[in-house]
Design an enzyme around this catalytic site. Structure first.
Site: not given
Length: 311
Positions: A35, A93, A126, A189, A217, A222, A224-225
């Site tokens: 906490e 999200q 985003h 892709k 971007d 990560t 990767g893309t």
């Protein structure tokens, strides 16, 4: 008055120095059961309060700390409370793709409002619709001018092509082409029908041969893309490949991937702390942009030029 969470105090200190306002002394404790306790050591009554917190890992802990700070300010009679979240938590999200999914970016806005925030300030959301999730003013700042100025200064003599690493970032890449007055290419892709569901073939739409390709971007997570996209560009004859992104999330294998990548340079801002050793990484400070926005909000001035990406 400026207040800093514990996630990335160095950025808050830089913003404080640029605004000429000292950070308010704060006592923050994480108890043994995890906490969080926060108390401000000066009166905040009637103040215009800006609560700065970077939402790096562990995101949930730093989100909770910022909410508690806002609640403490509200209960101590601060006049107006602005949440400064350079990297908006749960920003990816922002909509439902499938049934029974949350819209967590909306939940974050609701939590900020419930805690007592009057305003939110963030950099390169985003998705633009996040501005509508909060029932109050949202200052959506753009890092593009600062990043673009660096690119022009270092690579301005080259024949540059701005490249979107996937279809979802085309709008952002288009803004870059307007800023740099250069052509656009897209890495697309698609699945290889001869290798069922195992290998993705990347096609490059646009002229890249002999050009300095700038992959853009809003974040590198990560990596990767963006690393795969860079390889595809070199295979199509690009002279060299660089990248520019606002938020260096850099989760998991990101550091290793970038170090082993074909990138000549990867340019990011310090909306999030960078702790990994990545020699190819160049970090541009976002503090001047945030400091200017705080000044304009405090003075009831205009922040429109900081919204549109044109600087």
């Amino acid at each position: 008055m400026l207040f800093s969470g514990r996630a990335y105090p160095e950025l808050a200190e830089e913003i404080a120095e640029l605004t000429g306002v000292e950070l308010t002394p704060t006592r923050a404790i994480t108890y043994a059961n995890s906490e969080i306790y926060v108390r401000f050591e000066e009166s905040v009554r009637g103040s215009d309060a800006f609560v700065i917190q970077s939402h790096c890992a562990p995101v949930n802990e730093w989100m909770m700390e910022q909410l508690i700070m806002v609640d403490a300010l509200k209960r101590a009679s601060a006049k107006r409370i602005t949440v400064v979240a350079p990297f908006y938590p749960y920003g990816r999200q922002d909509k439902k793709h499938l049934g029974r999914e949350p819209i967590s970016a909306r939940l974050m806005a609701d939590l900020f409002r419930a805690a007592g925030a009057d305003r939110i300030m963030s950099v390169d959301l985003h998705a633009a619709q996040i501005q509508g999730f909060f029932n109050g003013p949202v200052d959506h700042l753009w890092a593009l001018p600062a990043l673009a100025d660096y690119v022009v200064e270092k690579y301005g003599e080259d024949e540059i092509t701005v490249v979107s690493p996937d279809a979802g970032r085309v709008r952002l890449a288009d803004m870059w082409t307007d800023k740099l007055d250069c052509p656009l290419a897209i890495v697309h892709k698609r699945r290889d029908p001869d290798k069922a569901n195992t290998v993705a073939v990347r096609e490059v739409v646009g002229e890249v041969e002999g050009h300095t390709c700038l992959l853009v971007d809003d974040m590198i997570d990560t990596a990767g893309t963006i690393c795969q996209a860079a390889e595809a560009l070199l295979e199509r004859g690009a002279k060299r490949v660089i990248a520019a992104a606002t938020h260096p999330v850099l989760s998991g294998p990101a550091a290793q991937r970038l170090n082993e990548s074909v990138f000549e340079e990867v340019i990011v801002t310090n909306t999030l702390p960078v702790t990994a050793d990545i020699p190819k990484l160049t970090v541009i400070s976002i503090a001047p942009l945030i400091a200017k926005a705080i000044h304009e909000v405090f003075e009831d001035g205009s922040v429109t030029s900081l919204f549109d990406g044109k600087g």
